[in-house]
Design a protein around this motif. Structure first.
Motif, short mmCIF file in Angstrom:
data_model
loop_
_atom_site.label_atom_id
_atom_site.label_comp_id
_atom_site.label_asym_id
_atom_site.label_seq_id
_atom_site.Cartn_x
_atom_site.Cartn_y
_atom_site.Cartn_z
N GLY A 120 4.37 13.22 -4.85
CA GLY A 120 5.37 12.95 -5.88
C GLY A 120 5.03 13.62 -7.19
N TYR A 121 3.74 13.77 -7.50
CA TYR A 121 3.31 14.32 -8.77
C TYR A 121 1.92 14.93 -8.56
N PRO A 122 1.45 15.80 -9.43
CA PRO A 122 0.16 16.48 -9.23
C PRO A 122 -1.03 15.60 -9.55
N SER A 123 -1.28 14.61 -8.69
CA SER A 123 -2.42 13.72 -8.89
C SER A 123 -3.71 14.47 -8.58
N TYR A 124 -4.83 13.88 -8.94
CA TYR A 124 -6.12 14.50 -8.63
C TYR A 124 -6.31 14.63 -7.11
N GLU A 125 -5.86 13.64 -6.35
CA GLU A 125 -5.98 13.70 -4.90
C GLU A 125 -5.25 14.91 -4.35
N PHE A 126 -4.03 15.13 -4.83
CA PHE A 126 -3.24 16.28 -4.40
C PHE A 126 -3.93 17.59 -4.79
N ARG A 127 -4.41 17.68 -6.02
CA ARG A 127 -4.99 18.93 -6.50
C ARG A 127 -6.25 19.31 -5.73
N ASP A 175 8.07 9.91 -3.91
CA ASP A 175 9.20 9.08 -4.33
C ASP A 175 10.28 9.15 -3.25
N PRO A 176 10.52 8.07 -2.50
CA PRO A 176 11.49 8.13 -1.40
C PRO A 176 12.94 8.16 -1.86
N THR A 177 13.21 7.74 -3.09
CA THR A 177 14.60 7.68 -3.55
C THR A 177 15.20 9.06 -3.80
N LEU A 178 14.35 10.09 -3.87
CA LEU A 178 14.84 11.44 -4.12
C LEU A 178 15.07 12.23 -2.83
N LEU A 179 14.93 11.56 -1.70
CA LEU A 179 15.02 12.26 -0.41
C LEU A 179 16.07 11.59 0.46
N PRO A 180 16.79 12.38 1.27
CA PRO A 180 17.82 11.81 2.14
C PRO A 180 17.20 11.11 3.35
N VAL A 191 -0.88 8.19 1.98
CA VAL A 191 -1.80 7.89 0.89
C VAL A 191 -1.08 7.04 -0.14
N ALA A 192 -1.60 5.85 -0.39
CA ALA A 192 -1.00 4.96 -1.39
C ALA A 192 -1.23 5.53 -2.79
N GLY A 193 -0.37 5.14 -3.71
CA GLY A 193 -0.48 5.61 -5.09
C GLY A 193 0.00 4.56 -6.07
N THR A 194 -0.16 4.83 -7.31
CA THR A 194 0.15 3.83 -8.33
C THR A 194 1.64 3.72 -8.63
N ARG A 195 2.48 4.66 -8.14
CA ARG A 195 3.88 4.67 -8.54
C ARG A 195 4.83 4.21 -7.41
N TYR A 196 4.74 4.84 -6.24
CA TYR A 196 5.82 4.67 -5.25
C TYR A 196 5.38 4.02 -3.94
N PHE A 197 4.32 4.54 -3.36
CA PHE A 197 3.95 4.04 -2.03
C PHE A 197 2.87 2.98 -2.17
N PRO A 198 3.10 1.81 -1.57
CA PRO A 198 4.14 1.48 -0.60
C PRO A 198 5.32 0.70 -1.17
N TRP A 199 5.31 0.42 -2.48
CA TRP A 199 6.26 -0.55 -3.02
C TRP A 199 7.70 -0.10 -2.89
N ASP A 200 8.00 1.17 -3.09
CA ASP A 200 9.37 1.64 -3.00
C ASP A 200 9.79 1.96 -1.56
N TYR A 201 8.94 1.65 -0.59
CA TYR A 201 9.25 1.94 0.81
C TYR A 201 9.60 0.69 1.60
N ARG A 202 9.79 -0.41 0.94
CA ARG A 202 10.02 -1.66 1.66
C ARG A 202 11.28 -1.62 2.52
N GLN A 203 12.28 -0.84 2.09
CA GLN A 203 13.53 -0.75 2.84
C GLN A 203 13.58 0.48 3.74
N ASN A 204 12.51 1.24 3.79
CA ASN A 204 12.46 2.45 4.61
C ASN A 204 12.01 2.07 6.02
#
Length: 574
Positions: free
Chosen positions: A156-163, A218-223, A244-257
């Protein structure tokens, strides 16, 4: 009563307890005399062997085997994995035999170097007083490859884990990496050779990758099509997925996925919040000891020491409970959920043909502290290749003919299946595939495999195959390349000498069940005195004597009639 002299071993037919139950129903007590010794001969053997048929060069690989020993308590045995081509020892381990009926699972860790087919032999050194030594070795064949693993990292964003993960994989020629970053500049895809401007949508696009790593996307930006295609890639194509869990989206925004909810090895609806910790190191479970990708060094103690020295983590997602089929590999050492259960930090599960891996932490990059990429790269490299194995096998195999086991007992059902991927799948369009099953000295069998609509596989079941070695190959339809032949064996029934030990426990139970008595051979002298007193009973009625057909009966009858006639004559009664 029934008196029997026996060792209590049933080679074929009903068991001792079944015979005892029948005798009890008939009211017949069993008086049983045990013959033989209850002590088995000393023996050590290799039981079940588990290994991956495809391994990656320079990765740590494992071979697990069950070592079984009888009447060898206090002895030691040497287990070795030997390259049969060179005679070199790839790995070895010493086993201390504890108890007369000993069984222990051992793990040999080694690092394949040469590419191609590796033929190896697993040996346990025979001990001096062993009589049977045929069970002291097992052969195995694996394919060692350095084929690049195709990895898609989506964040979702350039976190240290991603980099740091992107940086490590970019420098490793064993990976072909593509990256997708939601919070990226418009020209990011043109500036970075690994970047893609859009996440794959269709199943065909996801099929170009072996493993997908999702880092707090961020799952809300994807179909919805993205998640449906991703689930198909894992379940049907054998792909790997790392969440990989993160501070913004996963897993909280995935409850309906629903797709991710099915894929994840933990219950994403049961998550608490993100927890900032004063610093912790994951506590690895016993299941983690069985996975090669979690070995940071060939020797177990050395690997565990490395894990204990790695930098701690300072944040984790309070994960929900693991699913019943999932394996929890690491937990928080001190924190507990409201239910009292340990909080999963690393978990995995198989999903269809593929596998899913979960991190409740997003800072494995901290493992680089003072040591650079050595352990961070080894963990991620081995884990991604492990997750890619299913997809790479599917793609390389084309069409594959399989049986569910290699060895069967008489009367077992043999399940034969045919599955295909890639170009071979497009050629399998009919409803039936035909396989020829051959065995020396027997007529060939043509077996029709029927297509299963749900999975696309062709399956059939064989039963009542006589003992022997069997080989099967596809004859219809014709595929190029043709799938490898299958080989399996139906064993002979166990012989009378397969187990010659006295089954004393079963005989005692049978005697007690029927209100009889068990004797060791030295005690059999008292058997006759212990038999219940018998009652005289008529076994059957004697056959009738046919008097009318005896000569003396005719004479007697004639004499009686003559006497009567004379008396009547004298008395003037005639």
């Amino acid at each position: 009563a029934i008196i029997a002299f026996t060792d209590g071993r049933a080679t074929v037919g009903r068991s001792v307890d079944q015979a005892a139950a029948f005798a009890r129903r008939r009211g017949v007590p069993l008086y049983l005399v045990g013959i033989g010794s209850a002590d088995a001969k000393p023996d050590i053997a290799i039981g079940e062997v588990v290994f991956e048929t495809v391994m990656f060069a320079d990765d740590l690989a494992t071979v697990q085997a069950t070592i079984e020993a009888t009447n060898l308590a206090g002895r030691t045995a040497q287990v070795k994995l030997i390259d049969t081509a060179t005679g070199d020892s790839l790995a070895e381990q010493t086993v201390d035999i504890k108890g007369d009926n000993f069984s222990e699972r051992v793990m040999l860790v080694f690092e394949p170097k040469s590419l191609g087919e590796l033929n190896a032999r697993l040996d346990v050194t025979p001990l001096t007083d062993e009589e049977v030594k045929d069970n002291n070795a097992a052969e195995l064949t694996v394919r060692v490859t350095d084929e690049p693993v195709r990895v898609l990292i989506a964040a979702g964003y350039p976190s240290y884990e991603f980099r740091y993960l992107k940086s490590v994989l970019d420098r490793d020629t064993k990976f072909a990496t593509a990256t997708y970053l939601q919070e990226a500049d418009l020209d990011y895809a043109q500036q970075d050779r690994t970047a893609i401007a859009q996440l794959p949508l269709s199943e065909a696009q996801f099929a170009e990758f072996d493993v997908v790593v999702l880092i707090d996307l961020d799952p809300t930006l994807l179909p919805p099509l993205v998640w449906q295609s991703l689930e198909t890639m894992v379940s049907e194509r054998g792909g790997g997925l790392l969440l990989v869990a993160g501070t913004r989206y996963f897993p909280w925004d995935y409850r309906q996925n629903e797709n991710i909810a099915r894929l994840a090895p933990i219950n994403i609806t049961g998550f608490g919040g993100g927890v900032v910790d004063e610093g912790f190191r994951p506590q690895w479970t016993d299941l983690a000891e069985q996975l090669a990708n979690l070995k940071l060094a060939p020797k177990r103690n050395e690997s565990n020491s490395i894990w204990a020295r790695l930098a701690p983590h300072y944040w984790f997602a309070e994960a929900g409970p693991a699913k019943p089929a999932a394996q929890v590999l690491a937990v928080h050492p001190t924190k507990r959920a409201a239910s009292g259960a340990a909080i999963p930090i690393v978990a995995t599960q198989y999903y269809g043909a593929g596998r899913v891996w979960f991190h409740a932490i997003d800072d494995t990059w901290r493992w680089r502290l003072r040591v650079g990429d050595v352990f961070f790269a080894r963990y991620w490299g081995q884990t991604l290749r492990m997750l890619a194995r299913g997809k790479m096998l599917e793609d390389a195999a084309g069409a594959r003919l399989e049986v569910d086991r290699k060895e069967y007992e008489p009367g077992d059902v043999v399940r034969v299946s045919l599955r295909a991927s890639g170009a071979s799948a497009s050629k399998l369009t009919g409803e039936v595939a035909v396989v020829s099953i051959e065995s020396p000295g027997q007529a060939n069998r043509r077996v029709a495999l029927e297509r299963q609509a749900a999975s696309g596989r062709y399956t059939a079941q064989l039963s009542d195959l006589p003992p022997g070695n069997y080989r099967g190959f596809l004859i219809e339809p014709s595929l190029t390349p043709a799938p490898s032949a299958i080989e399996f064996r139906v064993d002979q029934p166990p012989g009378e000498l397969s187990d010659i030990t006295l089954n004393r426990d079963a005989l005692r139970a049978a005697a007690a069940t029927t209100l009889g008595k068990y004797y060791d051979l030295a005690e059999a002298g008292s058997l006759l005195a212990d038999l219940p007193a018998g009652d005289a009973i008529a076994r059957e009625a004697a056959p009738p004597v046919e008097l009318w057909n005896k000569w003396w009966m005719l004479a007697l009858l004639t004499a009686c009639l003559s006497t009567e006639w004379i008396l009547r004559k004298r008395k003037a009664m005639l």
